[in-house]
Design a protein around this motif. Structure first.
Motif, PDB file in Angstrom:
ATOM      1  N   PHE A  92      38.323   8.077   2.592  1.00 36.56           N
ATOM      2  CA  PHE A  92      36.889   8.299   2.657  1.00 36.56           C
ATOM      3  C   PHE A  92      36.348   8.652   1.268  1.00 36.56           C
ATOM      4  CE2 PHE A  92      38.077   9.636   7.102  1.00 36.56           C
ATOM      5  CZ  PHE A  92      37.561   8.483   7.690  1.00 36.56           C
ATOM      6  N   PHE A  93      35.324   7.948   0.825  1.00 31.94           N
ATOM      7  CA  PHE A  93      34.591   8.214  -0.414  1.00 31.94           C
ATOM      8  C   PHE A  93      35.369   7.847  -1.678  1.00 31.94           C
ATOM      9  CE2 PHE A  93      33.442  11.642   2.672  1.00 31.94           C
ATOM     10  CZ  PHE A  93      32.237  11.091   3.064  1.00 31.94           C
ATOM     11  N   GLY A  94      36.593   7.396  -1.567  1.00 34.65           N
ATOM     12  CA  GLY A  94      37.356   7.049  -2.767  1.00 34.65           C
ATOM     13  C   GLY A  94      38.848   7.187  -2.550  1.00 34.65           C
ATOM     14  N   VAL A  95      39.608   7.168  -3.661  1.00 32.20           N
ATOM     15  CA  VAL A  95      41.056   7.189  -3.592  1.00 32.20           C
ATOM     16  C   VAL A  95      41.568   8.578  -3.223  1.00 32.20           C
ATOM     17  CG1 VAL A  95      43.192   6.881  -4.910  1.00 32.20           C
ATOM     18  CG2 VAL A  95      41.269   5.322  -5.269  1.00 32.20           C
ATOM     19  N   SER A  96      42.313   8.664  -2.151  1.00 32.36           N
ATOM     20  CA  SER A  96      43.021   9.869  -1.722  1.00 32.36           C
ATOM     21  C   SER A  96      43.732   9.535  -0.414  1.00 32.36           C
ATOM     22  CB  SER A  96      42.083  11.049  -1.510  1.00 32.36           C
ATOM     23  OG  SER A  96      42.818  12.188  -1.075  1.00 32.36           O
ATOM     24  N   PRO A  97      45.002   9.922  -0.290  1.00 32.64           N
ATOM     25  CA  PRO A  97      45.812  10.654  -1.261  1.00 32.64           C
ATOM     26  C   PRO A  97      46.413   9.749  -2.326  1.00 32.64           C
ATOM     27  CG  PRO A  97      47.088  10.260   0.711  1.00 32.64           C
ATOM     28  CD  PRO A  97      45.712   9.739   1.000  1.00 32.64           C
TER      29      PRO A  97
ATOM     30  N   LEU B 106      37.701   8.509  -7.331  1.00 30.84           N
ATOM     31  CA  LEU B 106      38.424   9.472  -6.516  1.00 30.84           C
ATOM     32  C   LEU B 106      37.594   9.927  -5.330  1.00 30.84           C
ATOM     33  CD1 LEU B 106      39.899  11.662  -9.388  1.00 30.84           C
ATOM     34  CD2 LEU B 106      41.090   9.889  -8.094  1.00 30.84           C
ATOM     35  N   GLY B 107      38.273  10.302  -4.273  1.00 30.50           N
ATOM     36  CA  GLY B 107      37.596  10.885  -3.132  1.00 30.50           C
ATOM     37  C   GLY B 107      37.026  12.250  -3.486  1.00 30.50           C
ATOM     38  N   GLU B 108      36.158  12.762  -2.597  1.00 24.92           N
ATOM     39  CA  GLU B 108      35.561  14.074  -2.842  1.00 24.92           C
ATOM     40  C   GLU B 108      36.632  15.152  -2.943  1.00 24.92           C
ATOM     41  OE1 GLU B 108      32.205  17.054  -0.854  1.00 24.92           O
ATOM     42  OE2 GLU B 108      32.633  15.078   0.021  1.00 24.92           O
ATOM     43  N   TRP B 109      37.664  15.019  -2.099  1.00 24.24           N
ATOM     44  CA  TRP B 109      38.843  15.878  -2.161  1.00 24.24           C
ATOM     45  C   TRP B 109      40.056  14.976  -2.310  1.00 24.24           C
ATOM     46  CZ3 TRP B 109      37.402  20.726  -2.693  1.00 24.24           C
ATOM     47  CH2 TRP B 109      36.212  21.154  -2.104  1.00 24.24           C
ATOM     48  N   VAL B 110      40.941  15.313  -3.236  1.00 20.14           N
ATOM     49  CA  VAL B 110      42.082  14.439  -3.508  1.00 20.14           C
ATOM     50  C   VAL B 110      43.380  15.194  -3.296  1.00 20.14           C
ATOM     51  CG1 VAL B 110      43.240  12.964  -5.196  1.00 20.14           C
ATOM     52  CG2 VAL B 110      40.741  13.169  -5.232  1.00 20.14           C
ATOM     53  N   GLU B 111      44.234  14.653  -2.429  1.00 18.09           N
ATOM     54  CA  GLU B 111      45.593  15.168  -2.294  1.00 18.09           C
ATOM     55  C   GLU B 111      46.489  14.419  -3.275  1.00 18.09           C
ATOM     56  OE1 GLU B 111      47.169  14.930   1.603  1.00 18.09           O
ATOM     57  OE2 GLU B 111      46.141  16.722   2.300  1.00 18.09           O
ATOM     58  N   PHE B 112      47.307  15.156  -3.990  1.00 17.59           N
ATOM     59  CA  PHE B 112      48.246  14.564  -4.950  1.00 17.59           C
ATOM     60  C   PHE B 112      49.649  15.043  -4.599  1.00 17.59           C
ATOM     61  CE2 PHE B 112      50.550  14.366  -9.022  1.00 17.59           C
ATOM     62  CZ  PHE B 112      50.255  13.063  -9.413  1.00 17.59           C
ATOM     63  N   TRP B 113      50.533  14.094  -4.349  1.00 19.74           N
ATOM     64  CA  TRP B 113      51.907  14.389  -3.951  1.00 19.74           C
ATOM     65  C   TRP B 113      52.870  13.848  -4.988  1.00 19.74           C
ATOM     66  CZ3 TRP B 113      53.032  16.840   0.791  1.00 19.74           C
ATOM     67  CH2 TRP B 113      51.936  17.036   1.627  1.00 19.74           C
ATOM     68  N   GLU B 114      53.734  14.715  -5.510  1.00 23.23           N
ATOM     69  CA  GLU B 114      54.752  14.296  -6.474  1.00 23.23           C
ATOM     70  C   GLU B 114      56.123  14.569  -5.876  1.00 23.23           C
ATOM     71  OE1 GLU B 114      56.210  15.162 -11.078  1.00 23.23           O
ATOM     72  OE2 GLU B 114      54.158  15.637 -10.473  1.00 23.23           O
ATOM     73  N   ASN B 115      56.903  13.513  -5.750  1.00 22.00           N
ATOM     74  CA  ASN B 115      58.245  13.615  -5.157  1.00 22.00           C
ATOM     75  C   ASN B 115      58.195  14.225  -3.764  1.00 22.00           C
ATOM     76  OD1 ASN B 115      59.387  12.430  -7.454  1.00 22.00           O
ATOM     77  ND2 ASN B 115      59.457  14.423  -8.489  1.00 22.00           N
ATOM     78  N   LEU B 116      57.172  13.771  -3.001  1.00 20.90           N
ATOM     79  CA  LEU B 116      56.968  14.113  -1.592  1.00 20.90           C
ATOM     80  C   LEU B 116      56.567  15.561  -1.363  1.00 20.90           C
ATOM     81  CD1 LEU B 116      59.912  12.084   0.031  1.00 20.90           C
ATOM     82  CD2 LEU B 116      57.611  11.309  -0.571  1.00 20.90           C
ATOM     83  N   ASP B 117      56.199  16.265  -2.425  1.00 17.66           N
ATOM     84  CA  ASP B 117      55.676  17.624  -2.307  1.00 17.66           C
ATOM     85  C   ASP B 117      54.240  17.659  -2.834  1.00 17.66           C
ATOM     86  OD1 ASP B 117      57.920  18.898  -1.205  1.00 17.66           O
ATOM     87  OD2 ASP B 117      58.834  19.159  -3.167  1.00 17.66           O
ATOM     88  N   LEU B 118      53.396  18.459  -2.205  1.00 29.09           N
ATOM     89  CA  LEU B 118      52.035  18.649  -2.688  1.00 29.09           C
ATOM     90  C   LEU B 118      52.093  19.252  -4.091  1.00 29.09           C
ATOM     91  CD1 LEU B 118      49.200  18.190  -1.541  1.00 29.09           C
ATOM     92  CD2 LEU B 118      49.210  20.583  -0.813  1.00 29.09           C
ATOM     93  N   ALA B 119      51.337  18.674  -5.012  1.00 29.25           N
ATOM     94  CA  ALA B 119      51.479  19.040  -6.420  1.00 29.25           C
ATOM     95  C   ALA B 119      50.120  19.056  -7.114  1.00 29.25           C
ATOM     96  CB  ALA B 119      52.424  18.054  -7.116  1.00 29.25           C
ATOM     97  N   SER B 120      50.148  19.343  -8.399  1.00 29.77           N
ATOM     98  CA  SER B 120      48.944  19.407  -9.215  1.00 29.77           C
ATOM     99  C   SER B 120      48.763  18.106  -9.988  1.00 29.77           C
ATOM    100  CB  SER B 120      49.037  20.577 -10.198  1.00 29.77           C
ATOM    101  OG  SER B 120      48.032  20.481 -11.182  1.00 29.77           O
ATOM    102  N   MET B 121      47.648  17.425  -9.755  1.00 23.31           N
ATOM    103  CA  MET B 121      47.371  16.204 -10.484  1.00 23.31           C
ATOM    104  C   MET B 121      47.152  16.492 -11.962  1.00 23.31           C
ATOM    105  SD  MET B 121      44.971  13.026  -9.374  1.00 23.31           S
ATOM    106  CE  MET B 121      43.463  13.929  -9.113  1.00 23.31           C
ATOM    107  N   SER B 122      46.550  17.625 -12.282  1.00 27.17           N
ATOM    108  CA  SER B 122      46.318  17.962 -13.690  1.00 27.17           C
ATOM    109  C   SER B 122      47.627  18.228 -14.423  1.00 27.17           C
ATOM    110  CB  SER B 122      45.394  19.180 -13.794  1.00 27.17           C
ATOM    111  OG  SER B 122      45.957  20.304 -13.139  1.00 27.17           O
TER     112      SER B 122
END
Length: 286
Positions: free
Chosen positions: A114-119, A52-68
């Motif tokens: 950068f640095f890994g997977v994101s978003p 994973l990147g240092e900071w990871v954006e996670f989008w569920e159904n085109l909305d910013l969401a919680s990966m956890s």
């Protein structure tokens, strides 16, 4: 369960995301590894199978969401396919989860930032979403041939996107001609248009006046494949359309649509639709 949780996870807490634009081109081995790690993560119930990147954006159904909130438990993946965009440094994974208390059909995009997977972006179809029948989806999808296009027959990125756009434009403009192959198979949720015959058709009609907006594209020239994430119709439903294109014509179409809070996107339950039209799930002889 439809989540619109405005949170992003970045190895524990992320209120700002790193710029995740792809850095030049990526080779297929790297992207295939990302796709494999995603499937492994879904099966283990943990995102940490991925780099994973240092900071990871996670989008569920085109909305910013919680990966956890998504990675809550291990889930067995019954079927999956990866599509690799080497110029965009992105991998797309379509997968089906049949077992457990939350069966799903997932359309996932992973970016080598950068640095890994994101978003990470996912469109989730589950109970109550459009024509949801994950076992049928897996059964039909695994029969199809999405092998690499011969080298001399591969289309350019722009050519592939143009074919995909013709299909999507047809939803709002009935004058558009869509280049369908014959045979052609269209998989929408658990509905399938083909019987495994030479005259199978995808040209079964389109709704009218439906905007397919905010399109973003992931293209795999080797596979002749375009994946499009978009917002569909007046309700701006999260949707994924994936096209397999051979010699300039559409061979397969897969859709994954999240209906939000409206069961089956406002249509009768899929089970009722099947009772009146069992041909929506044809039996295909081996």
């Amino acid at each position: 369960m439809k989540r619109k949780l405005l949170a992003a996870l970045g190895l524990g807490a992320a209120l700002a995301a790193s710029p995740a634009a792809a850095q030049g081109t990526c080779d297929r081995a790297l992207l295939q590894g990302m796709a494999d790690n995603w499937v492994e993560g879904v099966e283990k119930g943990s995102p940490f199978t991925m780099k994973l990147g240092e900071w990871v954006e996670f989008w569920e159904n085109l909305d910013l969401a919680s990966m956890s909130a998504f990675f809550t438990e291990p889930r067995k993946v019954a079927w999956h396919r990866a599509v690799l965009d080497t110029s965009g440094c992105k991998a797309f994974v379509e997968s089906v989860i049949v077992d457990g208390d939350r069966p799903m059909v997932l359309a996932a995009r992973l970016t080598n930032g950068f640095f890994g997977v994101s978003p990470i972006e996912i469109v989730v179809s589950e109970q109550g979403d459009w024509l949801f029948d994950p076992q049928a989806t897996a059964n039909y999808a695994r029969r199809e041939d999405w092998s690499p296009i011969p080298q001399g027959e591969r289309m350019s990125r722009d050519e592939l996107v143009a074919v995909a756009n013709a299909y999507l434009d047809r939803f709002s403009d009935k004058s558009v001609t869509v280049p369908f192959n014959v045979p052609c198979n269209r998989l929408e949720g658990g509905m399938y248009t083909g019987k495994g015959q030479a005259d199978d058709s995808c040209d079964i009609g389109f709704p009218e006046g439906v905007a397919m907006a905010e399109r973003s594209y992931l293209v795999d020239r080797d596979m002749g494949t375009v994946n499009v994430f978009l917002r569909m119709g007046a309700n701006k439903r999260a949707d994924s359309h994936t096209f397999r294109i051979e010699q300039g014509k559409i061979r397969y179409v897969h859709t994954v649509t999240n209906c939000g809070e409206q069961a089956n996107c406002g249509f009768p339950p899929f089970a009722e639709m099947l009772k009146t039209n069992p041909g929506m799930q044809p039996k295909i002889e081996d």
